[in-house]
Scaffold this active site. Structure first.
Site, PDB file in Angstrom:
ATOM      1  N   ASN A 154     -16.359 -20.048  10.676  1.00  0.00           N
ATOM      2  CA  ASN A 154     -16.413 -18.595  10.810  1.00  0.00           C
ATOM      3  C   ASN A 154     -17.757 -18.050  10.330  1.00  0.00           C
ATOM      4  O   ASN A 154     -18.228 -18.398   9.244  1.00  0.00           O
ATOM      5  CB  ASN A 154     -15.297 -17.958   9.976  1.00  0.00           C
ATOM      6  CG  ASN A 154     -15.289 -16.448  10.092  1.00  0.00           C
ATOM      7  OD1 ASN A 154     -14.979 -15.892  11.140  1.00  0.00           O
ATOM      8  ND2 ASN A 154     -15.634 -15.765   8.998  1.00  0.00           N
ATOM      9  N   GLU A 250     -13.860 -11.562  17.206  1.00  0.00           N
ATOM     10  CA  GLU A 250     -13.353 -10.564  16.265  1.00  0.00           C
ATOM     11  C   GLU A 250     -13.879  -9.207  16.695  1.00  0.00           C
ATOM     12  O   GLU A 250     -14.997  -9.097  17.208  1.00  0.00           O
ATOM     13  CB  GLU A 250     -13.825 -10.811  14.826  1.00  0.00           C
ATOM     14  CG  GLU A 250     -13.169 -11.957  14.100  1.00  0.00           C
ATOM     15  CD  GLU A 250     -13.611 -12.018  12.634  1.00  0.00           C
ATOM     16  OE1 GLU A 250     -14.105 -10.973  12.111  1.00  0.00           O
ATOM     17  OE2 GLU A 250     -13.473 -13.088  12.019  1.00  0.00           O
ATOM     18  N   TRP A 279      -9.273  -8.330  14.854  1.00  0.00           N
ATOM     19  CA  TRP A 279      -9.148  -8.671  13.425  1.00  0.00           C
ATOM     20  C   TRP A 279      -8.483  -7.499  12.730  1.00  0.00           C
ATOM     21  O   TRP A 279      -8.956  -6.377  12.856  1.00  0.00           O
ATOM     22  CB  TRP A 279     -10.510  -8.930  12.804  1.00  0.00           C
ATOM     23  CG  TRP A 279     -10.361  -9.311  11.351  1.00  0.00           C
ATOM     24  CD1 TRP A 279     -10.235  -8.472  10.294  1.00  0.00           C
ATOM     25  CD2 TRP A 279     -10.269 -10.638  10.834  1.00  0.00           C
ATOM     26  NE1 TRP A 279     -10.078  -9.176   9.132  1.00  0.00           N
ATOM     27  CE2 TRP A 279     -10.088 -10.520   9.429  1.00  0.00           C
ATOM     28  CE3 TRP A 279     -10.302 -11.911  11.401  1.00  0.00           C
ATOM     29  CZ2 TRP A 279      -9.961 -11.623   8.605  1.00  0.00           C
ATOM     30  CZ3 TRP A 279     -10.186 -13.000  10.563  1.00  0.00           C
ATOM     31  CH2 TRP A 279     -10.015 -12.862   9.188  1.00  0.00           C
TER      32      TRP A 279
END
Length: 458
Positions: A154, A250, A279
């Site tokens: 990430n 996201e 998200w």
């Protein structure tokens, strides 16, 4: 972050030139794969991600979240994991996560959160450390290629030394393939995922080439940097014109660094056939609680952001199509999408003849999903008859001298022009009417006719 996008795409011409060799179908060894800048399932059906993220590593007991996410129409869940920056998620835990995804008919994007903000945030792991974590999980990931995408790390670089992202990401992909992973891989952008310095956009060709299977998808995170329609459309268009696969991994409806234009994000994703993952489901803290989509992990208590994501215009409920591996229908890109270079069948499917003489039966359909000079890619879909089967064997004979060179999701043997494909350990058992698929790469010269196929069940 207050850096904003330039009006023109820097070095786009160079990017396009470098990508010309990457528009043929992906040579992935199993499961979900890239072809012509799009994502496909093993049976050739296009798959467009529509879903959200769930912070499993911090809320491991909230296993009901998977059913809740599915109940609101999602086809994908991105699951937060840790290899040690937080309490590690063990192999048995990750195996349980995959089971929950499959039980709830969700494609499972597994991401290692340890790398978040490397170079800027204290304690962040390197991409090499993330690869070490995935290698430690290989035993529970192998065989899940139809159901799992591995998001290597990430937001693996903050704003310091973001240019190092290209080499580090290329190396991570190479190590994953060398370790034997056959999954679709996902790579996040630097600059905390937002790529405002265009490192990912401008070096995507180099990173894509580092994958010998050409089965890597790029992920952009859209928060305050993407607060105008012009910035969003320019970024998406750069990848689409180049023929590289991109998902919006996201995004939110607001953020501390600016107010993302979520309406344009969702509308453009739908028009272009690009996946998006909001998200996040629930449990946000540290001042970004506004990013919760439901209150206290309760699917019946949608927040304003959750209502927008799941039930709004171009939202999940209106646009998500379940993966065909779970029996869902095949998604179709919006007519307004730009022309795609995705593979299309070069010959009509050839249905099998079904064997007679017993309650257990199966059928198979052979489809050429992509073809190029001297090579092709094909998929075979196997469907059980009216009774449960424990195994299957598919046979065909080539009339034009073709040869199978690489396969996935089946054990293939050849004898001259005759080909025999049998199930592997994880896809032989099928309920009545259930389907599975396998695929392969082949060579041809002069003609590539579709053979007749037969299927025998055990």
């Amino acid at each position: 972050m207050n850096t904003r996008f330039a009006a023109a795409a820097i070095a786009l011409a160079a990017l396009l030139v470098s990508l010309l060799s990457f528009t043929s179908p992906a040579q992935a060894a199993a499961g979900l794969r890239v072809g012509g800048g799009k994502i496909y399932e093993a049976n050739g059906s296009q798959f467009i991600m529509r879903g959200t993220s769930h912070a499993h590593t911090w809320y491991p007991s909230r296993t009901g979240s998977f059913a809740g996410i599915k109940s609101l129409g999602a086809n994908t869940v991105r699951v937060v994991l840790s290899g040690g920056r937080w309490t590690p998620n063990s192999a048995s835990d990750v195996s349980g996560v995959i089971t929950l995804c499959r039980q709830n008919r969700l494609i499972c994007v597994l991401e290692n959160h340890d790398t978040t903000g490397y170079g800027e945030q204290s304690g962040a792991y390197t991409l090499d450390q993330a690869v070490d974590y995935w290698i430690g999980l290989k035993s529970v990931l192998t065989g899940q290629e139809n159901h799992v995408v591995i998001n290597i790390g990430n937001e693996p670089y903050g704003n310091n030394n973001a240019s190092a992202w290209t080499a580090a990401t290329s190396n991570a992909i190479s190590r994953m393939r060398a370790a034997g992973f056959q999954h679709m891989l996902m790579v996040d952008a630097p600059n905390w995922g937002q790529d405002w310095g265009f490192v990912m956009r401008d070096t995507a060709a180099t990173v894509f080439a580092a994958d010998p299977q050409r089965n890597t998808v790029f992920s952009i995170h859209m928060y305050g940097v993407f607060d105008t329609a012009a910035e969003i459309t320019a970024y998406l268009q750069a990848f689409q014109t180049a023929g590289l696969p991109l998902v919006i991994g996201e995004f939110g409806d607001m953020h501390s660094d600016g107010d993302p234009d979520e309406d344009t994000i969702m509308a453009q994703a739908q028009a272009r056939g690009i996946g998006y993952l909001g998200w996040s489901w629930s449990g946000n803290g540290g001042g970004v609680e506004y990013l919760d989509q439901v209150t206290d992990f309760d699917a019946t208590r949608l927040t304003s952001w959750g209502r927008r994501l799941f039930n709004g215009a171009n939202g999940i409920a209106a646009t998500a199509k379940e993966a065909t591996i779970y029996g869902g229908s095949s998604p179709s890109p919006s007519p307004s999408a730009s022309p795609s270079t995705s593979p299309s069948p070069s010959a009509s499917p050839s249905p099998s003849t079904s064997p007679s003489g017993g309650p257990k039966s199966c059928s198979a359909t052979y489809t050429v999903t992509g073809q190029w000079p001297g090579g092709f890619q094909a998929d075979v879909t196997v469907t059980a008859g009216g009774a449960t089967i424990s195994g299957w064997t598919v046979k065909w004979t080539y009339a034009d001298g073709q040869a199978v060179t690489q396969s996935w999701n089946a054990a293939i043997t050849t004898s001259g022009s005759s080909v025999t494909a049998t199930n592997v350990s994880y896809n032989g058992g099928l309920g009545a009417g259930a389907t599975t698929a396998f695929g392969f790469l082949g060579s041809w010269n002069g003609a590539n006719g579709v053979p007749s196929v037969t299927c025998a069940a055990a």
